[in-house]
Enzyme design. Sequence first.
Site, PDB file in Angstrom:
ATOM      1  N   HIS A 100       0.943  -1.198  -0.064  1.00  0.00           N
ATOM      2  CA  HIS A 100       0.042   0.018   0.206  1.00  0.00           C
ATOM      3  C   HIS A 100       1.013   1.088  -0.003  1.00  0.00           C
ATOM      4  O   HIS A 100       1.955   1.110   0.700  1.00  0.00           O
ATOM      5  CB  HIS A 100      -0.825   0.145   1.310  1.00  0.00           C
ATOM      6  CG  HIS A 100      -1.701  -1.005   1.588  1.00  0.00           C
ATOM      7  ND1 HIS A 100      -1.459  -2.126   2.185  1.00  0.00           N
ATOM      8  CD2 HIS A 100      -2.950  -1.111   1.368  1.00  0.00           C
ATOM      9  CE1 HIS A 100      -2.315  -3.012   2.592  1.00  0.00           C
ATOM     10  NE2 HIS A 100      -3.186  -2.556   1.663  1.00  0.00           N
ATOM     11  N   ASP A 103       2.439   1.925   3.434  1.00  0.00           N
ATOM     12  CA  ASP A 103       3.352   0.982   3.977  1.00  0.00           C
ATOM     13  C   ASP A 103       4.695   1.558   3.846  1.00  0.00           C
ATOM     14  O   ASP A 103       5.615   1.185   4.831  1.00  0.00           O
ATOM     15  CB  ASP A 103       3.161  -0.396   3.305  1.00  0.00           C
ATOM     16  CG  ASP A 103       1.699  -1.051   3.610  1.00  0.00           C
ATOM     17  OD1 ASP A 103       1.093  -0.751   4.094  1.00  0.00           O
ATOM     18  OD2 ASP A 103       1.502  -1.810   2.501  1.00  0.00           O
ATOM     19  N   GLU A 231     -10.385  -6.901  -5.028  1.00  0.00           N
ATOM     20  CA  GLU A 231     -10.453  -7.824  -3.939  1.00  0.00           C
ATOM     21  C   GLU A 231     -11.414  -7.915  -3.176  1.00  0.00           C
ATOM     22  O   GLU A 231     -11.965  -7.350  -2.039  1.00  0.00           O
ATOM     23  CB  GLU A 231      -9.120  -7.665  -3.107  1.00  0.00           C
ATOM     24  CG  GLU A 231      -8.738  -8.409  -1.971  1.00  0.00           C
ATOM     25  CD  GLU A 231      -7.491  -8.435  -1.174  1.00  0.00           C
ATOM     26  OE1 GLU A 231      -6.610  -7.747  -1.596  1.00  0.00           O
ATOM     27  OE2 GLU A 231      -7.652  -8.643  -0.130  1.00  0.00           O
ATOM     28  N   GLU A 267      -9.094 -13.904  -1.993  1.00  0.00           N
ATOM     29  CA  GLU A 267      -8.391 -14.032  -0.714  1.00  0.00           C
ATOM     30  C   GLU A 267      -9.057 -15.278   0.253  1.00  0.00           C
ATOM     31  O   GLU A 267     -10.156 -15.109   0.612  1.00  0.00           O
ATOM     32  CB  GLU A 267      -8.286 -12.864   0.095  1.00  0.00           C
ATOM     33  CG  GLU A 267      -7.346 -13.093   1.581  1.00  0.00           C
ATOM     34  CD  GLU A 267      -6.924 -11.772   2.403  1.00  0.00           C
ATOM     35  OE1 GLU A 267      -6.538 -10.935   1.503  1.00  0.00           O
ATOM     36  OE2 GLU A 267      -7.018 -11.758   3.502  1.00  0.00           O
ATOM     37  N   HIS A 270     -10.911 -14.243   3.115  1.00  0.00           N
ATOM     38  CA  HIS A 270     -12.269 -13.507   2.766  1.00  0.00           C
ATOM     39  C   HIS A 270     -13.315 -14.342   2.289  1.00  0.00           C
ATOM     40  O   HIS A 270     -14.458 -13.912   2.408  1.00  0.00           O
ATOM     41  CB  HIS A 270     -11.928 -12.388   1.474  1.00  0.00           C
ATOM     42  CG  HIS A 270     -10.963 -11.172   2.137  1.00  0.00           C
ATOM     43  ND1 HIS A 270     -10.373 -10.418   1.384  1.00  0.00           N
ATOM     44  CD2 HIS A 270     -10.397 -11.202   3.310  1.00  0.00           C
ATOM     45  CE1 HIS A 270      -9.603  -9.654   2.056  1.00  0.00           C
ATOM     46  NE2 HIS A 270      -9.562 -10.052   3.089  1.00  0.00           N
ATOM     47  N   ASP A 295      -4.534 -13.984  -2.681  1.00  0.00           N
ATOM     48  CA  ASP A 295      -3.954 -13.624  -1.354  1.00  0.00           C
ATOM     49  C   ASP A 295      -4.178 -14.563  -0.488  1.00  0.00           C
ATOM     50  O   ASP A 295      -5.277 -15.181  -0.231  1.00  0.00           O
ATOM     51  CB  ASP A 295      -4.767 -12.190  -0.666  1.00  0.00           C
ATOM     52  CG  ASP A 295      -4.271 -10.859  -1.354  1.00  0.00           C
ATOM     53  OD1 ASP A 295      -3.283 -10.758  -2.197  1.00  0.00           O
ATOM     54  OD2 ASP A 295      -4.511  -9.900  -0.381  1.00  0.00           O
ATOM     55  N   ASP A 306     -11.040 -12.537  10.418  1.00  0.00           N
ATOM     56  CA  ASP A 306     -10.271 -12.597   9.432  1.00  0.00           C
ATOM     57  C   ASP A 306      -8.672 -12.412   9.953  1.00  0.00           C
ATOM     58  O   ASP A 306      -8.069 -11.556  10.220  1.00  0.00           O
ATOM     59  CB  ASP A 306     -10.386 -11.177   8.634  1.00  0.00           C
ATOM     60  CG  ASP A 306      -9.528 -10.876   7.394  1.00  0.00           C
ATOM     61  OD1 ASP A 306      -8.947 -12.129   6.704  1.00  0.00           O
ATOM     62  OD2 ASP A 306      -9.319  -9.882   6.836  1.00  0.00           O
ATOM     63  N   ASP A 308      -6.039 -13.996   9.041  1.00  0.00           N
ATOM     64  CA  ASP A 308      -4.953 -13.901   8.410  1.00  0.00           C
ATOM     65  C   ASP A 308      -3.582 -14.571   8.659  1.00  0.00           C
ATOM     66  O   ASP A 308      -2.412 -14.278   8.672  1.00  0.00           O
ATOM     67  CB  ASP A 308      -4.384 -12.310   8.258  1.00  0.00           C
ATOM     68  CG  ASP A 308      -5.147 -11.424   7.309  1.00  0.00           C
ATOM     69  OD1 ASP A 308      -6.153 -12.050   6.520  1.00  0.00           O
ATOM     70  OD2 ASP A 308      -5.091 -10.357   7.300  1.00  0.00           O
ATOM     71  N   ASP A 338      -0.773 -12.598   2.045  1.00  0.00           N
ATOM     72  CA  ASP A 338      -1.435 -11.535   2.780  1.00  0.00           C
ATOM     73  C   ASP A 338      -1.751 -12.224   4.239  1.00  0.00           C
ATOM     74  O   ASP A 338      -3.010 -12.584   4.416  1.00  0.00           O
ATOM     75  CB  ASP A 338      -2.795 -11.048   2.242  1.00  0.00           C
ATOM     76  CG  ASP A 338      -3.421  -9.681   2.895  1.00  0.00           C
ATOM     77  OD1 ASP A 338      -2.774  -9.363   3.863  1.00  0.00           O
ATOM     78  OD2 ASP A 338      -4.281  -9.130   2.508  1.00  0.00           O
TER      79      ASP A 338
HETATM   80  C1  XUL Z   1      -7.652  -6.682   4.131  1.00  0.00           C
HETATM   81  C2  XUL Z   1      -6.996  -7.237   2.946  1.00  0.00           C
HETATM   82  C3  XUL Z   1      -6.031  -6.152   2.384  1.00  0.00           C
HETATM   83  C4  XUL Z   1      -5.994  -5.903   1.143  1.00  0.00           C
HETATM   84  C5  XUL Z   1      -5.202  -4.873   0.319  1.00  0.00           C
HETATM   85  O1  XUL Z   1      -8.408  -7.831   4.620  1.00  0.00           O
HETATM   86  O2  XUL Z   1      -6.845  -8.474   2.646  1.00  0.00           O
HETATM   87  O3  XUL Z   1      -4.723  -6.040   3.037  1.00  0.00           O
HETATM   88  O4  XUL Z   1      -5.172  -7.169   0.404  1.00  0.00           O
HETATM   89  O5  XUL Z   1      -5.613  -3.578   0.631  1.00  0.00           O
HETATM   90 CO    CO Z   2      -6.112  -9.289   0.982  1.00  0.00          CO
END
Ligand code: XUL
Ligand code: CO
Length: 435
Positions: A100, A103, A231, A267, A270, A295, A306, A308, A338
């Site tokens: 991003h 970042d 996404e 993702e 997600h 992702d 979420d 991750d 991610d």
């Molecule tokens: C949030 C997510 C973000 C996107 C990029 O859940 O996945 O990190 O991948 O903005």
């Molecule tokens: Co993501």
Amino acid sequence: MAYFKNIGKIKFEGRNSDNPLSFKYYNAQQIVAGKTMAEHFKFAVAYWHTFCGLGIDPFGFATQFYPWNQAKDFKTKAFHKADAAFEFLDKIGFDYLCFHDFDLIEEGPTQLESEKRLETISDYILDHLEESHKKVLWGTANCFSNPIYMNGAATNPDFSVVARVGAQLKMALDITIKLGGENYVFWGGREGYMSLLNTDVSKELDHLGILLTMAKDYARKQGFRGTFFIEPKPMEPMKHQYDFDASTTIGFIKKYGLEKDFKLNIEINHATLAQHSFDHELAIATSENMLGSIDANRGDDQNGWDTDQFPNNINELTRTMLIILQAGGFQGGGINFDAKLRRNSTDLEDLFHAHIGGADVFARALLIADSILQNGQYQKHREQRYASFDTKEGRKFRAKELVLEDLYAIATSNPPPKSISGKQEMLENLINRFI
Ligand code: XUL
Ligand code: CO
């Protein structure tokens, strides 16, 4: 400055190696199904989790005190972070980064100040990229952290905020293009609603469509030839997000005429938040030739957040690699981790264990999926299941050469349909046999 002093380049040592800092299955140059593993996956490190993450959660402060994040002034910190990122990429042996805008360096108090800061750090990162031959899989704009976006970014009811999003997107696109980004991602973290009582859904969706079109037109004018990805995510941070899942997002892309330029970045976590399996989302995306990138991560089977976490489910990823291989791979993208360490994983080398594990589980899934496809029983079964559409009348139906009265005539002049087994358990066993 070197940050990972005790760690050398991570090598492929095979499944019998006891060295935790080695790949057991990911062998970048090994050819599988006509391509090297590196080409199949295009693994990317997520700048935000791996180099900016602090281990904060809603109940607790930072736990991860990485040396590159310790400088007091934001500029030095940004340079240190970039050094750490390229040392990490070199040692883990992946080719790509995803980021991003903010970042890379802390956001400034004004748009113009942010632009100046990004100009400086992107010059430095460009040097690193050229020297290391590493690449940017995709860039994106963080249009969700700043409080000005609390009512939405592109879907904000206040036009002055929408204009501000436009300015930020222009800046993020400029930086992505400058750094040779192969793709550009839109994740609509604030594009949705907290309450329908104060929300005009129809206006907001139109505004999102208009802004994405503007962003695409601008990037194309600047010579950007990569693909744009949306996404999907159903919720979090908003109660409801407009890009809910693959189906919803494909509908949106088509409604606003963006299908030539836009694909999906799917993702794993997600998908599970939307109460889908990851392979469901991939099957929907590939059915429309819309699988741009993924992702990679995983959620937690019990709590549905979420979370991750780094991926490690071999059964799930075997099913997904079957879909990806049959689709001929990604449309422009690759696999971005991610994913973040748990907040009590506080050693620098934990970052390596996490990415090694992620790469190995994908590599293993690729090898298994390739053997399944070479064996051929799996494809044969699916083909046979639809064989009735290869009959004269079945073909006519698919060619849209029949009307409802024809179906009536066919159904009433033939014996009633037989019961045909779906053979699900047999297929599940087939997959497990190759795992
Ligand atoms: C949030 C997510 C973000 C996107 C990029 O859940 O996945 O990190 O991948 O903005
Ligand atoms: Co993501």
